[in-house]
Motif scaffolding. Sequence first.
Motif, PDB file in Angstrom:
ATOM      1  N   LEU A  11      -4.333   7.213  -2.769  1.00 14.83           N
ATOM      2  CA  LEU A  11      -4.326   5.911  -2.113  1.00 14.83           C
ATOM      3  C   LEU A  11      -4.125   4.847  -3.182  1.00 14.83           C
ATOM      4  O   LEU A  11      -4.885   4.784  -4.153  1.00 14.83           O
ATOM      5  CB  LEU A  11      -5.639   5.671  -1.373  1.00 14.83           C
ATOM      6  N   SER A  12      -3.080   4.010  -3.006  1.00 13.65           N
ATOM      7  CA  SER A  12      -2.712   3.082  -4.068  1.00 13.65           C
ATOM      8  C   SER A  12      -2.324   1.713  -3.502  1.00 13.65           C
ATOM      9  O   SER A  12      -1.146   1.458  -3.220  1.00 13.65           O
ATOM     10  CB  SER A  12      -1.552   3.661  -4.886  1.00 13.65           C
TER      11      SER A  12
ATOM     12  N   LEU B 127       0.841  -1.198   0.000  1.00 19.48           N
ATOM     13  CA  LEU B 127       0.000   0.000   0.000  1.00 19.48           C
ATOM     14  C   LEU B 127       0.868   1.236   0.000  1.00 19.48           C
ATOM     15  O   LEU B 127       1.783   1.366   0.822  1.00 19.48           O
ATOM     16  CB  LEU B 127      -0.924   0.015   1.221  1.00 19.48           C
ATOM     17  N   ASP B 128       0.605   2.149  -0.931  1.00 21.98           N
ATOM     18  CA  ASP B 128       1.216   3.475  -0.951  1.00 21.98           C
ATOM     19  C   ASP B 128       0.124   4.510  -0.700  1.00 21.98           C
ATOM     20  O   ASP B 128      -1.000   4.365  -1.202  1.00 21.98           O
ATOM     21  CB  ASP B 128       1.880   3.772  -2.298  1.00 21.98           C
ATOM     22  N   ALA B 129       0.463   5.547   0.050  1.00 26.22           N
ATOM     23  CA  ALA B 129      -0.500   6.612   0.321  1.00 26.22           C
ATOM     24  C   ALA B 129       0.235   7.938   0.417  1.00 26.22           C
ATOM     25  O   ALA B 129       1.365   7.997   0.931  1.00 26.22           O
ATOM     26  CB  ALA B 129      -1.273   6.332   1.610  1.00 26.22           C
ATOM     27  N   ARG B 130      -0.393   8.998  -0.077  1.00 29.50           N
ATOM     28  CA  ARG B 130       0.157  10.347   0.006  1.00 29.50           C
ATOM     29  C   ARG B 130      -0.965  11.324   0.304  1.00 29.50           C
ATOM     30  O   ARG B 130      -2.117  11.104  -0.094  1.00 29.50           O
ATOM     31  CB  ARG B 130       0.845  10.761  -1.302  1.00 29.50           C
TER      32      ARG B 130
ATOM     33  N   THR C 229      -5.151   2.903  -8.174  1.00 28.09           N
ATOM     34  CA  THR C 229      -4.837   4.210  -7.599  1.00 28.09           C
ATOM     35  C   THR C 229      -6.071   5.089  -7.596  1.00 28.09           C
ATOM     36  O   THR C 229      -6.715   5.271  -8.643  1.00 28.09           O
ATOM     37  CB  THR C 229      -3.713   4.908  -8.381  1.00 28.09           C
ATOM     38  N   ARG C 230      -6.386   5.626  -6.435  1.00 22.72           N
ATOM     39  CA  ARG C 230      -7.479   6.579  -6.281  1.00 22.72           C
ATOM     40  C   ARG C 230      -6.884   7.916  -5.863  1.00 22.72           C
ATOM     41  O   ARG C 230      -6.187   8.007  -4.856  1.00 22.72           O
ATOM     42  CB  ARG C 230      -8.458   6.099  -5.218  1.00 22.72           C
TER      43      ARG C 230
ATOM     44  N   THR D 261      -5.138  13.848  -2.005  1.00 28.77           N
ATOM     45  CA  THR D 261      -4.893  12.538  -1.402  1.00 28.77           C
ATOM     46  C   THR D 261      -4.738  11.503  -2.513  1.00 28.77           C
ATOM     47  O   THR D 261      -5.438  11.559  -3.528  1.00 28.77           O
ATOM     48  CB  THR D 261      -6.033  12.109  -0.465  1.00 28.77           C
TER      49      THR D 261
END
Length: 493
Positions: A135-136, A99-102, A154-155, A133
């Motif tokens: 979320l991936s 999980l990647d998130a920014r 990816t959202r 944001t």
Amino acid sequence: MLLLLIAQRASALDWLVAPSLRLRESYSDNALLAPPGQEKSDFITEIAPAIALIATGPRLQLHLDASWRKFLSRQRADSDTVQLQGAANAVLLKDWLHLDARASVSQQNISPFGAPVIDTLPDGQNRSTVRATVLSPYLRHRFPALGTAELRYTRANVSGGNNLLSTHSDELQARFDGEPRGRGWTWNASADVRRTQDSVLAPQRKERASVGLRYPFSRKWAGTASVGAEKEGYEANDGRNPQGRFWSLGGVWTPSPRTSVAFSTGRRFFGQTYSLDAHFLQRHNNWSLQYSEDITTMPAQFARLGDSDAAGLLDQLWRGLFPDAQDRRLRIDAFLRYANAQGDAGALNYFSHRYYLQKQLKLNLARATPKSTLLLGATAVDRTAQTDSGIDSALLPGIDLGSTDHTRQLGASAGWSWRASARGSVNVNAAYASVRSLSTLRRDDNLTMTAGYSRILQPNMTAAIDVRRTRHHSNRGGNFRENGVSATLTMRF
């Protein structure tokens, strides 16, 4: 909540929580950034509690830098803003699920023309808050003797203040990287589909598929090639269909582990393309040079985390000076926060619903010694609108919409910090940015220079004083000059 569960399960997870409070009193001789003869001075009080959160472990990497800022002044109504930069990378299931998130909250220009964002002044007419944001979650697994497969969703969400901008996108990407064969050649294949929903546009669908090859001619040289097809979902303002086949040919030169140069040329539906990605690391110096051409939007640019290039350069140089990764990250954040408060050389992003062909050249240099740090940056950006300007009528009511049809930006910045003593440091920063409209012949120039001195009063308390001069000039009027001085007390808990 999900990240907290991951943290509880992760072994050898090292946490750092660093709350702080900044108190700043500033004086400006032109607090409203008014033209000559209309200046009004003001004293501005800023109260800014902040928190830095860093977690490092085998299954979780987390970085958060957030602050809430309250401004009190006489010339403007009291206001407050939030600033945030955060990123997380987590391993949910080893060798399979990641999980990647920014996330970011920042102040951005509404129009590319007009007054720039000055960090020490309260909200101006040409700035608004942007929240982004990403979320991936993705599946990635290596199949022995075959290669590595990845499937990623990816959202991304981007929103601007007062509902000026609101977009979200959903993207599905699949990629396979083959294992080295024969003399070490490798291949890859990828496909992705993205659906974007803009608050004022019909849904847009983008499709792209490609295959690539890398062949090593020697230990230092390798050739690259790729072919594919793409389809953008927007309606071009020139009537052309934004889709077609593409190809590229290039090479990679790696004379040493510290030096690499990747370059390519090719063709896409909008014409000939070129790319460059070069890195050069020495004991005290770190260089990077990039050139790219692509179709993009302003929401897509807002979704990128700022300062990633400069932070990466400093991280490599400061590893010997500050071996602790968390302490090094805090120092990098503090250095970049000060530099960007006075202006940087990055591409100026602004509110727009349009699609652009963006050509960008970036040069960054970081130099670090035990007593000083120098950061230089230069950027040139050319943007040509691919869609009609009418969709921006609600965003940019004060300027000629045609002025963003074709813009060119040039920027340069220099930030220098010198450790004058065990407790004191001298800081100097200068930034210049020029935005030109090649379609309406408008040009705006901004120049900011600052100098300051900071001193450690106690292990967790630092005082600083800074002087600033800002100048804005435009051939369409609205020129101003602003001088300021500020005293800052920062306490860490």
